[in-house]
Write a protein that holds these residues in place. Structure first.
Motif, PDB file in Angstrom:
ATOM      1  N   MET A   1      -5.439   3.363  21.191  1.00  0.00           N
ATOM      2  CA  MET A   1      -6.871   3.607  21.044  1.00  0.00           C
ATOM      3  C   MET A   1      -7.086   4.911  20.285  1.00  0.00           C
ATOM      4  SD  MET A   1      -9.802   3.587  23.997  1.00  0.00           S
ATOM      5  CE  MET A   1      -9.171   5.041  24.846  1.00  0.00           C
ATOM      6  N   ILE A   2      -7.859   4.860  19.216  1.00  0.00           N
ATOM      7  CA  ILE A   2      -8.115   6.022  18.366  1.00  0.00           C
ATOM      8  C   ILE A   2      -9.617   6.275  18.386  1.00  0.00           C
ATOM      9  CG2 ILE A   2      -7.867   6.994  16.059  1.00  0.00           C
ATOM     10  CD1 ILE A   2      -5.644   4.817  15.637  1.00  0.00           C
ATOM     11  N   ILE A   3     -10.020   7.459  18.811  1.00  0.00           N
ATOM     12  CA  ILE A   3     -11.437   7.768  19.031  1.00  0.00           C
ATOM     13  C   ILE A   3     -11.987   8.587  17.874  1.00  0.00           C
ATOM     14  CG2 ILE A   3     -13.111   8.862  20.561  1.00  0.00           C
ATOM     15  CD1 ILE A   3     -11.176   8.382  22.866  1.00  0.00           C
ATOM     16  N   LEU A   4     -13.079   8.102  17.281  1.00  0.00           N
ATOM     17  CA  LEU A   4     -13.842   8.838  16.280  1.00  0.00           C
ATOM     18  C   LEU A   4     -15.201   9.151  16.872  1.00  0.00           C
ATOM     19  CD1 LEU A   4     -11.878   6.808  14.589  1.00  0.00           C
ATOM     20  CD2 LEU A   4     -13.303   7.508  12.649  1.00  0.00           C
ATOM     21  N   SER A   5     -15.685  10.368  16.661  1.00  0.00           N
ATOM     22  CA  SER A   5     -16.947  10.740  17.280  1.00  0.00           C
ATOM     23  C   SER A   5     -17.609  11.881  16.532  1.00  0.00           C
ATOM     24  CB  SER A   5     -16.708  11.159  18.739  1.00  0.00           C
ATOM     25  OG  SER A   5     -17.917  11.547  19.359  1.00  0.00           O
ATOM     26  N   ASP A   6     -18.931  11.939  16.677  1.00  0.00           N
ATOM     27  CA  ASP A   6     -19.659  13.113  16.210  1.00  0.00           C
ATOM     28  C   ASP A   6     -19.872  14.096  17.358  1.00  0.00           C
ATOM     29  OD1 ASP A   6     -21.472  11.619  17.645  1.00  0.00           O
ATOM     30  OD2 ASP A   6     -23.065  11.696  16.140  1.00  0.00           O
TER      31      ASP A   6
ATOM     32  N   ILE B   1     -22.635   2.652  13.673  1.00  0.00           N
ATOM     33  CA  ILE B   1     -22.095   2.866  12.325  1.00  0.00           C
ATOM     34  C   ILE B   1     -23.226   2.633  11.336  1.00  0.00           C
ATOM     35  CG2 ILE B   1     -20.419   2.155  10.607  1.00  0.00           C
ATOM     36  CD1 ILE B   1     -18.603   1.203  12.838  1.00  0.00           C
ATOM     37  N   TYR B   2     -23.626   3.683  10.628  1.00  0.00           N
ATOM     38  CA  TYR B   2     -24.681   3.615   9.631  1.00  0.00           C
ATOM     39  C   TYR B   2     -24.057   3.657   8.244  1.00  0.00           C
ATOM     40  CZ  TYR B   2     -28.751   4.224  12.697  1.00  0.00           C
ATOM     41  OH  TYR B   2     -29.744   4.038  13.625  1.00  0.00           O
ATOM     42  N   TYR B   3     -24.406   2.677   7.428  1.00  0.00           N
ATOM     43  CA  TYR B   3     -23.964   2.659   6.033  1.00  0.00           C
ATOM     44  C   TYR B   3     -25.127   3.143   5.190  1.00  0.00           C
ATOM     45  CZ  TYR B   3     -21.763   0.841   1.753  1.00  0.00           C
ATOM     46  OH  TYR B   3     -21.185   0.714   0.502  1.00  0.00           O
ATOM     47  N   VAL B   4     -24.943   4.295   4.534  1.00  0.00           N
ATOM     48  CA  VAL B   4     -26.038   4.949   3.816  1.00  0.00           C
ATOM     49  C   VAL B   4     -25.610   5.270   2.395  1.00  0.00           C
ATOM     50  CG1 VAL B   4     -27.055   5.910   5.923  1.00  0.00           C
ATOM     51  CG2 VAL B   4     -25.318   7.216   4.676  1.00  0.00           C
TER      52      VAL B   4
ATOM     53  N   TYR C   1     -12.862  14.112  14.742  1.00  0.00           N
ATOM     54  CA  TYR C   1     -14.232  14.609  14.893  1.00  0.00           C
ATOM     55  C   TYR C   1     -14.915  14.622  13.535  1.00  0.00           C
ATOM     56  CZ  TYR C   1     -18.060  17.939  15.211  1.00  0.00           C
ATOM     57  OH  TYR C   1     -19.287  18.551  15.111  1.00  0.00           O
ATOM     58  N   VAL C   2     -16.121  14.061  13.491  1.00  0.00           N
ATOM     59  CA  VAL C   2     -16.917  14.044  12.266  1.00  0.00           C
ATOM     60  C   VAL C   2     -18.240  14.733  12.572  1.00  0.00           C
ATOM     61  CG1 VAL C   2     -17.971  12.614  10.479  1.00  0.00           C
ATOM     62  CG2 VAL C   2     -15.855  11.853  11.598  1.00  0.00           C
ATOM     63  N   PRO C   3     -18.563  15.842  11.925  1.00  0.00           N
ATOM     64  CA  PRO C   3     -19.836  16.526  12.200  1.00  0.00           C
ATOM     65  C   PRO C   3     -21.017  15.585  12.028  1.00  0.00           C
ATOM     66  CG  PRO C   3     -18.426  17.886  10.829  1.00  0.00           C
ATOM     67  CD  PRO C   3     -17.766  16.545  10.906  1.00  0.00           C
ATOM     68  N   PRO C   4     -22.028  15.694  12.868  1.00  0.00           N
ATOM     69  CA  PRO C   4     -23.182  14.789  12.787  1.00  0.00           C
ATOM     70  C   PRO C   4     -23.801  14.751  11.397  1.00  0.00           C
ATOM     71  CG  PRO C   4     -23.281  16.107  14.780  1.00  0.00           C
ATOM     72  CD  PRO C   4     -22.148  16.665  13.964  1.00  0.00           C
ATOM     73  N   GLY C   5     -24.016  13.530  10.892  1.00  0.00           N
ATOM     74  CA  GLY C   5     -24.649  13.338   9.595  1.00  0.00           C
ATOM     75  C   GLY C   5     -23.720  13.381   8.408  1.00  0.00           C
ATOM     76  N   SER C   6     -22.478  13.827   8.589  1.00  0.00           N
ATOM     77  CA  SER C   6     -21.545  13.918   7.466  1.00  0.00           C
ATOM     78  C   SER C   6     -20.827  12.586   7.268  1.00  0.00           C
ATOM     79  CB  SER C   6     -20.548  15.044   7.682  1.00  0.00           C
ATOM     80  OG  SER C   6     -19.787  14.819   8.849  1.00  0.00           O
ATOM     81  N   ASP C   7     -20.087  12.469   6.160  1.00  0.00           N
ATOM     82  CA  ASP C   7     -19.425  11.219   5.782  1.00  0.00           C
ATOM     83  C   ASP C   7     -18.169  11.013   6.628  1.00  0.00           C
ATOM     84  OD1 ASP C   7     -18.529   8.956   4.559  1.00  0.00           O
ATOM     85  OD2 ASP C   7     -18.197   9.854   2.589  1.00  0.00           O
ATOM     86  N   ALA C   8     -18.118   9.893   7.322  1.00  0.00           N
ATOM     87  CA  ALA C   8     -16.970   9.586   8.176  1.00  0.00           C
ATOM     88  C   ALA C   8     -15.971   8.667   7.497  1.00  0.00           C
ATOM     89  CB  ALA C   8     -17.456   8.940   9.477  1.00  0.00           C
ATOM     90  N   THR C   9     -16.132   8.407   6.200  1.00  0.00           N
ATOM     91  CA  THR C   9     -15.263   7.453   5.513  1.00  0.00           C
ATOM     92  C   THR C   9     -13.805   7.889   5.557  1.00  0.00           C
ATOM     93  OG1 THR C   9     -17.079   6.859   4.027  1.00  0.00           O
ATOM     94  CG2 THR C   9     -14.863   6.239   3.348  1.00  0.00           C
ATOM     95  N   GLU C  10     -13.531   9.144   5.245  1.00  0.00           N
ATOM     96  CA  GLU C  10     -12.148   9.614   5.220  1.00  0.00           C
ATOM     97  C   GLU C  10     -11.532   9.586   6.618  1.00  0.00           C
ATOM     98  OE1 GLU C  10      -9.503  13.518   3.855  1.00  0.00           O
ATOM     99  OE2 GLU C  10     -11.652  13.427   3.415  1.00  0.00           O
TER     100      GLU C  10
ATOM    101  N   VAL D   1     -15.619   4.047  18.546  1.00  0.00           N
ATOM    102  CA  VAL D   1     -16.681   4.857  17.954  1.00  0.00           C
ATOM    103  C   VAL D   1     -17.541   5.404  19.079  1.00  0.00           C
ATOM    104  CG1 VAL D   1     -18.689   4.844  16.431  1.00  0.00           C
ATOM    105  CG2 VAL D   1     -16.670   3.470  15.853  1.00  0.00           C
ATOM    106  N   ARG D   2     -17.616   6.735  19.136  1.00  0.00           N
ATOM    107  CA  ARG D   2     -18.453   7.394  20.139  1.00  0.00           C
ATOM    108  C   ARG D   2     -19.586   8.132  19.412  1.00  0.00           C
ATOM    109  NH1 ARG D   2     -15.184  11.183  23.906  1.00  0.00           N
ATOM    110  NH2 ARG D   2     -14.416   9.149  24.606  1.00  0.00           N
ATOM    111  N   GLY D   3     -20.810   7.825  19.774  1.00  0.00           N
ATOM    112  CA  GLY D   3     -21.939   8.429  19.083  1.00  0.00           C
ATOM    113  C   GLY D   3     -22.271   7.663  17.815  1.00  0.00           C
ATOM    114  N   ARG D   4     -22.680   8.402  16.764  1.00  0.00           N
ATOM    115  CA  ARG D   4     -23.106   7.783  15.512  1.00  0.00           C
ATOM    116  C   ARG D   4     -22.261   8.305  14.354  1.00  0.00           C
ATOM    117  NH1 ARG D   4     -29.339   8.143  13.825  1.00  0.00           N
ATOM    118  NH2 ARG D   4     -29.449   6.756  15.652  1.00  0.00           N
ATOM    119  N   LEU D   5     -21.716   7.351  13.579  1.00  0.00           N
ATOM    120  CA  LEU D   5     -20.955   7.693  12.390  1.00  0.00           C
ATOM    121  C   LEU D   5     -21.712   7.219  11.158  1.00  0.00           C
ATOM    122  CD1 LEU D   5     -17.299   6.712  13.383  1.00  0.00           C
ATOM    123  CD2 LEU D   5     -18.437   8.924  13.644  1.00  0.00           C
ATOM    124  N   TYR D   6     -21.694   8.041  10.117  1.00  0.00           N
ATOM    125  CA  TYR D   6     -22.285   7.677   8.837  1.00  0.00           C
ATOM    126  C   TYR D   6     -21.172   7.416   7.830  1.00  0.00           C
ATOM    127  CZ  TYR D   6     -26.877   9.195  10.496  1.00  0.00           C
ATOM    128  OH  TYR D   6     -28.060   9.321  11.189  1.00  0.00           O
ATOM    129  N   LEU D   7     -21.289   6.292   7.132  1.00  0.00           N
ATOM    130  CA  LEU D   7     -20.380   5.971   6.036  1.00  0.00           C
ATOM    131  C   LEU D   7     -21.167   6.013   4.747  1.00  0.00           C
ATOM    132  CD1 LEU D   7     -18.488   2.951   7.665  1.00  0.00           C
ATOM    133  CD2 LEU D   7     -17.784   5.351   7.618  1.00  0.00           C
TER     134      LEU D   7
END
Length: 484
Positions: A1-6, A75-78, A15-24, A43-49
């Motif tokens: 299990m691999i956790i990605l989160s803002d 997961i938001y695709y923007v 860890y991906v700062p809120p609102g930043s690009d989580a693609t990488e 996915v914990r919280g909200r990720l932006y791609l």
């Protein structure tokens, strides 16, 4: 299990700062999944791609994929950079594309390794996620045409504010999902699709061209929300679903079974949904409730059977059957239904014509034919017990099949049995066009000649004073009836 989160929780792997690009970060997490053979992404919280003009991620047959929300992951695709022609988020590829093209129903398998792909199962799953597409790209997920057929996809408790286009699967399960203003399309040679306990609303669409599918316990709500089996969405069942102002529409889905469904506009006033079934054969509509919801089964051309049984058609729910010019229907069975009219909202049977199948003109000559028509054990009533008008249907743009009777025929048939029906007194219902009081049966000329019935039989019916509109040239047998 691999956790990605803002969120900067201690157990977070990326860890991906809120609102930043989580693609990488997501790309690296998928690479890390190679170590385990399964990419289980939480996915914990909200990720932006962020869109970049290409497909963000291609999922290959080297491992299984599970994308899961911790609670409800988002997961938001923007497209903040205004990229032209953004690609989808996920594309499903195949490392065995070339080799698998050699595998067919009868072709020998060159390498057993590739045969295992088609039977061993390759899984991609999404669970407890909110998928949102805010780009101009129509599809959030696309699978290709690689002849894979090993792909199994599972969607559990997913909220779709994004559309997906899935091709060539061996199994898809959609469970407890929600779709708003988007489309779930299961297309081209997919197999074994099961959708249950899901809700489609606000112009949402569930479409399939799968072989062997079922939609169970789903809800379709609002104008321009559709359940749409496509032109090869064959061998499917719709069971226990609710259509609230939405539309069931097909373009040739053969062997379709619709069982114990509710068709009624409850949520939105002023709009009438419909069920429009066309171009296929072997349709069975059983145990459904149609309330101000017409059912049309049209463009029948290639024999086979249509069964409409044990349904109720209430307050403006006509049953319309259409047979193509020069086409035929082997058997039409209308049995055990309740047709309940009110003044100004009638529920009647109309049997009419359609343009020739794949013809060059939309003209209707009403030359189609039904070989065997059985209308039995039905009840026809005017529940309002008040005088009112019935409205016919337009067979063509300028020809109306009048609502002169509970049963209205505009094409020919070989054998017609009308038996064991109850035709309650019309209580003043009359056709709006001709002014005729509603009768038991009406045979009307729409084409160049009057429709004919080779053998017209009336047996064991009860008729409470309603007239008959049968041409004087038409012979018939009437026995053991009351009031006929």
């Amino acid at each position: 299990m691999i956790i990605l989160s803002d969120h900067m929780d201690p157990d977070v792997d990326f860890y991906v700062p809120p609102g930043s690009d989580a693609t990488e970060a997501l790309s690296e997490a998928l690479q890390l999944g190679n170590v385990y053979g399964v990419a289980h992404i939480v996915v914990r919280g909200r990720l932006y791609l962020y869109a970049n003009g290409n497909t963000l991620f291609t999922l290959e047959q080297t491992k299984h994929y599970v994308f899961e929300g911790d609670g409800l992951g988002e997961i938001y695709y923007v497209n903040p950079n205004n990229v032209q022609n953004p690609g989808p988020v996920f594309n499903v590829g195949s490392i065995a594309t070339t080799q698998m093209n050699y595998i067919g129903d009868v072709a020998p398998v060159i390498d057993p390794q590739f045969a295992a792909y088609s039977t061993g199962g390759w899984m991609i799953a999404f669970k407890s996620l909110r998928l949102v597409n805010q780009t101009s790209q129509r599809w959030f997920i696309i699978t290709g045409f690689a002849g894979m057929h090993s792909l199994m996809m599972y969607f559990d408790s997913v909220e779709f504010l994004a559309s997906i286009w899935i091709n060539e699967t061996t199994e898809v399960v959609v469970y407890n999902c929600y779709v708003n203003s988007n489309e779930l399309l299961f297309d081209s040679r997919s197999r074994e699709l099961v959708v249950f306990g899901s809700r489609f609303e606000h112009e949402a669409v569930l479409a399939m061209s799968a072989r062997g599918w079922s939609v169970v316990g789903c809800v379709f709500i609002g104008k321009n929300s559709y359940l749409n089996p496509g032109n090869d969405g064959n061998d499917g069942s719709v069971v226990g679903c609710v259509f609230d102002g939405a539309t069931l529409i097909t373009q040739g889905a053969t062997n379709l079974k619709v069982v114990a469904c509710q068709f009624q506009n409850v949520t939105f006033s002023g709009y009438q949904g419909s069920a429009q079934i066309t171009l296929g054969w072997n349709y069975v509509i059983v145990g459904c409730s149609f309330i101000q919801y017409p059912l049309s089964i049209t463009n029948l051309y290639n024999g086979h059977t249509v069964v409409v049984a044990m349904n109720n058609f209430d307050y403006g729910s006509n049953l319309v059957i259409g047979v193509c010019d020069d086409g035929y229907l082997d058997s039409l069975i209308i049995m055990g239904n309740i047709f309940t009219s009110q003044n100004y909202n009638s529920s009647l049977i109309f049997i009419t014509g359609d343009p020739q199948y794949r013809g060059s003109s939309n003209t209707i000559n009403f030359t189609g034919q039904i070989n065997m028509l059985q209308i039995a054990f039905n009840t026809f009533t005017n529940s309002s017990n008040k005088e009112g008008v019935t409205i016919g249907i337009y067979a063509t743009s300028n020809q109306r099949l009048h609502a002169q009777a509970y049963i209205n025929m505009g094409i020919s048939a070989k054998y017609v049995y009308v038996s064991f029906n109850y035709f309650k007194n019309n209580d003043g219902l009359h056709d709006n066009g001709s002014g005729q009081p509603v009768g038991v049966m009406s045979i009307q000329q729409l084409g160049s000649s009057m429709p004919t019935v080779n053998y017209l039989m009336f047996y064991f019916n009860v008729n409470e004073g309603n007239p008959m509109y049968i041409p004087s040239s038409q012979s018939y047998t009437s026995q053991f009836n009351i009031g006929m």
